[in-house]
Design a protein around this motif. Structure first.
Motif, PDB file in Angstrom:
ATOM      1  N   GLY A  44     -41.029  88.218  -8.352  1.00 11.69           N
ATOM      2  CA  GLY A  44     -42.406  88.359  -7.905  1.00 11.69           C
ATOM      3  C   GLY A  44     -42.525  88.798  -6.477  1.00 11.69           C
ATOM      4  O   GLY A  44     -41.660  88.554  -5.661  1.00 11.69           O
ATOM      5  N   ALA A  45     -43.621  89.440  -6.194  1.00  9.97           N
ATOM      6  CA  ALA A  45     -43.896  89.917  -4.853  1.00  9.97           C
ATOM      7  C   ALA A  45     -44.693  88.905  -4.073  1.00  9.97           C
ATOM      8  O   ALA A  45     -45.122  89.169  -2.972  1.00  9.97           O
ATOM      9  CB  ALA A  45     -44.650  91.245  -4.932  1.00  9.97           C
ATOM     10  N   GLY A  46     -44.890  87.735  -4.625  1.00  2.00           N
ATOM     11  CA  GLY A  46     -45.597  86.691  -3.914  1.00  2.00           C
ATOM     12  C   GLY A  46     -47.087  86.712  -4.151  1.00  2.00           C
ATOM     13  O   GLY A  46     -47.785  85.806  -3.757  1.00  2.00           O
ATOM     14  N   ASP A  47     -47.612  87.722  -4.801  1.00  2.00           N
ATOM     15  CA  ASP A  47     -49.050  87.795  -5.043  1.00  2.00           C
ATOM     16  C   ASP A  47     -49.344  87.721  -6.539  1.00  2.00           C
ATOM     17  O   ASP A  47     -50.411  88.107  -6.984  1.00  2.00           O
ATOM     18  CB  ASP A  47     -49.616  89.083  -4.442  1.00  2.00           C
ATOM     19  N   GLY A  48     -48.393  87.223  -7.305  1.00  2.00           N
ATOM     20  CA  GLY A  48     -48.586  87.112  -8.739  1.00  2.00           C
ATOM     21  C   GLY A  48     -48.126  88.322  -9.519  1.00  2.00           C
ATOM     22  O   GLY A  48     -48.095  88.302 -10.731  1.00  2.00           O
ATOM     23  N   GLU A  49     -47.744  89.374  -8.848  1.00  3.25           N
ATOM     24  CA  GLU A  49     -47.288  90.599  -9.506  1.00  3.25           C
ATOM     25  C   GLU A  49     -45.777  90.706  -9.366  1.00  3.25           C
ATOM     26  O   GLU A  49     -45.218  90.347  -8.347  1.00  3.25           O
ATOM     27  CB  GLU A  49     -47.931  91.816  -8.833  1.00  3.25           C
ATOM     28  N   ALA A  50     -45.114  91.209 -10.359  1.00  2.00           N
ATOM     29  CA  ALA A  50     -43.664  91.399 -10.299  1.00  2.00           C
ATOM     30  C   ALA A  50     -43.337  92.600  -9.431  1.00  2.00           C
ATOM     31  O   ALA A  50     -44.018  93.611  -9.481  1.00  2.00           O
ATOM     32  CB  ALA A  50     -43.094  91.596 -11.696  1.00  2.00           C
ATOM     33  N   ALA A  51     -42.302  92.478  -8.621  1.00  2.00           N
ATOM     34  CA  ALA A  51     -41.834  93.600  -7.818  1.00  2.00           C
ATOM     35  C   ALA A  51     -41.068  94.549  -8.727  1.00  2.00           C
ATOM     36  O   ALA A  51     -40.395  94.119  -9.652  1.00  2.00           O
ATOM     37  CB  ALA A  51     -40.936  93.102  -6.691  1.00  2.00           C
ATOM     38  N   ASN A  75     -45.936  79.196  -0.309  1.00  2.00           N
ATOM     39  CA  ASN A  75     -47.143  79.918  -0.695  1.00  2.00           C
ATOM     40  C   ASN A  75     -47.322  81.149   0.187  1.00  2.00           C
ATOM     41  O   ASN A  75     -46.599  81.329   1.161  1.00  2.00           O
ATOM     42  CB  ASN A  75     -48.377  79.002  -0.632  1.00  2.00           C
ATOM     43  N   ALA A  76     -48.276  81.966  -0.174  1.00  4.26           N
ATOM     44  CA  ALA A  76     -48.496  83.219   0.545  1.00  4.26           C
ATOM     45  C   ALA A  76     -48.901  82.992   1.996  1.00  4.26           C
ATOM     46  O   ALA A  76     -48.596  83.818   2.859  1.00  4.26           O
ATOM     47  CB  ALA A  76     -49.553  84.055  -0.174  1.00  4.26           C
ATOM     48  N   ASP A  77     -49.557  81.881   2.283  1.00  3.75           N
ATOM     49  CA  ASP A  77     -49.947  81.594   3.666  1.00  3.75           C
ATOM     50  C   ASP A  77     -48.737  81.446   4.584  1.00  3.75           C
ATOM     51  O   ASP A  77     -48.807  81.767   5.768  1.00  3.75           O
ATOM     52  CB  ASP A  77     -50.789  80.324   3.731  1.00  3.75           C
ATOM     53  N   ALA A  78     -47.629  80.952   4.055  1.00  2.00           N
ATOM     54  CA  ALA A  78     -46.424  80.744   4.857  1.00  2.00           C
ATOM     55  C   ALA A  78     -45.735  82.055   5.223  1.00  2.00           C
ATOM     56  O   ALA A  78     -44.893  82.088   6.109  1.00  2.00           O
ATOM     57  CB  ALA A  78     -45.453  79.827   4.113  1.00  2.00           C
ATOM     58  N   ARG A  79     -46.085  83.152   4.560  1.00  2.00           N
ATOM     59  CA  ARG A  79     -45.486  84.461   4.857  1.00  2.00           C
ATOM     60  C   ARG A  79     -45.747  84.910   6.279  1.00  2.00           C
ATOM     61  O   ARG A  79     -44.935  85.612   6.860  1.00  2.00           O
ATOM     62  CB  ARG A  79     -46.062  85.535   3.944  1.00  2.00           C
ATOM     63  N   GLY A  80     -46.907  84.548   6.813  1.00  2.00           N
ATOM     64  CA  GLY A  80     -47.294  84.999   8.152  1.00  2.00           C
ATOM     65  C   GLY A  80     -46.339  84.547   9.242  1.00  2.00           C
ATOM     66  O   GLY A  80     -46.274  85.155  10.303  1.00  2.00           O
ATOM     67  N   ARG A  94     -40.032  85.729  -0.658  1.00  2.00           N
ATOM     68  CA  ARG A  94     -40.294  85.374  -2.043  1.00  2.00           C
ATOM     69  C   ARG A  94     -41.056  84.056  -2.058  1.00  2.00           C
ATOM     70  O   ARG A  94     -40.623  83.064  -1.492  1.00  2.00           O
ATOM     71  CB  ARG A  94     -38.995  85.237  -2.828  1.00  2.00           C
ATOM     72  N   VAL A  95     -42.223  84.059  -2.716  1.00  2.00           N
ATOM     73  CA  VAL A  95     -43.011  82.833  -2.858  1.00  2.00           C
ATOM     74  C   VAL A  95     -42.448  82.072  -4.056  1.00  2.00           C
ATOM     75  O   VAL A  95     -42.484  82.555  -5.187  1.00  2.00           O
ATOM     76  CB  VAL A  95     -44.503  83.141  -3.055  1.00  2.00           C
ATOM     77  N   THR A  96     -41.897  80.891  -3.788  1.00  2.00           N
ATOM     78  CA  THR A  96     -41.244  80.104  -4.831  1.00  2.00           C
ATOM     79  C   THR A  96     -41.997  78.828  -5.166  1.00  2.00           C
ATOM     80  O   THR A  96     -41.689  78.178  -6.149  1.00  2.00           O
ATOM     81  CB  THR A  96     -39.822  79.698  -4.394  1.00  2.00           C
ATOM     82  N   GLY A  97     -42.943  78.450  -4.325  1.00  2.00           N
ATOM     83  CA  GLY A  97     -43.565  77.144  -4.485  1.00  2.00           C
ATOM     84  C   GLY A  97     -42.639  76.091  -3.909  1.00  2.00           C
ATOM     85  O   GLY A  97     -41.623  76.395  -3.284  1.00  2.00           O
ATOM     86  N   HIS A  98     -42.982  74.840  -4.125  1.00  2.00           N
ATOM     87  CA  HIS A  98     -42.130  73.757  -3.642  1.00  2.00           C
ATOM     88  C   HIS A  98     -40.889  73.657  -4.511  1.00  2.00           C
ATOM     89  O   HIS A  98     -40.967  73.750  -5.721  1.00  2.00           O
ATOM     90  CB  HIS A  98     -42.884  72.428  -3.641  1.00  2.00           C
ATOM     91  N   VAL A  99     -39.750  73.485  -3.885  1.00  2.00           N
ATOM     92  CA  VAL A  99     -38.479  73.407  -4.573  1.00  2.00           C
ATOM     93  C   VAL A  99     -38.023  71.955  -4.574  1.00  2.00           C
ATOM     94  O   VAL A  99     -38.039  71.298  -3.544  1.00  2.00           O
ATOM     95  CB  VAL A  99     -37.414  74.300  -3.916  1.00  2.00           C
ATOM     96  N   GLY A 100     -37.638  71.450  -5.747  1.00  2.00           N
ATOM     97  CA  GLY A 100     -37.148  70.080  -5.817  1.00  2.00           C
ATOM     98  C   GLY A 100     -36.397  69.854  -7.112  1.00  2.00           C
ATOM     99  O   GLY A 100     -36.356  70.706  -7.994  1.00  2.00           O
TER     100      GLY A 100
END
Length: 102
Positions: A44-51, A75-80, A94-100
Motif C-alpha cells: 500500500g501507498a499509505g492512502d488505501g491504494e496499492a502501490a 497512520n498517514a499523519d505520522a508521514r509528515g 509504509r502505513v502499517t498501523g500499530h504493530v504488536g
C-alpha cells in the motif's frame, strides 16, 4: 539509489533523527526502485491504494545500488515527520498501523 553500505549508514542517522517520534513503528532497508516519500510494494501507498511497481525483465540482473530506507508508521499523519531522503538515500513510507503480537 544507494549502495547497501550507504543505506546502512543513512539508516543509523534516520533512527537517531526519528527516535522520539511516536508514530514510527520500524525503520529498515529495502530494495528500490522507489519514489522518495512513497510506499514501496503492494502493501500500500499509505492512502488505501496499492502501490504499482513495474515487473523487471526476466533476465535482468538487479543493480548494485538499489537500496533505500523504509519507515513504517501507524497512520498517514505520522508521514509528515519522515524526511524523503537521508544522506542521499531515498526514504519510502509504509502505513502499517500499530504493530504488536497477535
Amino acid at each position: 539509489m544507494a549502495s547497501l553500505e550507504q543505506a546502512r549508514e543513512a539508516k543509523a542517522a534516520l533512527k537517531h533523527a526519528l527516535a522520539e517520534h511516536d508514530g514510527v513503528t520500524g525503520i529498515g532497508l529495502t530494495r528500490g526502485p522507489a519514489t522518495p516519500g512513497v510506499a514501496a510494494g503492494p502493501a500500500g501507498a499509505g492512502d488505501g491504494e496499492a502501490a504499482v511497481q513495474a515487473e523487471p525483465a526476466q533476465d535482468a540482473e538487479p543493480a548494485e545500488d538499489t537500496w533505500c530506507l523504509q519507515v513504517n508508521v501507524v497512520n498517514a499523519d505520522a508521514r509528515g515527520e519522515v524526511p524523503q531522503e537521508v544522506d542521499g538515500v531515498a526514504v519510502v513510507v509504509r502505513v502499517t498501523g500499530h504493530v504488536g503480537a497477535g
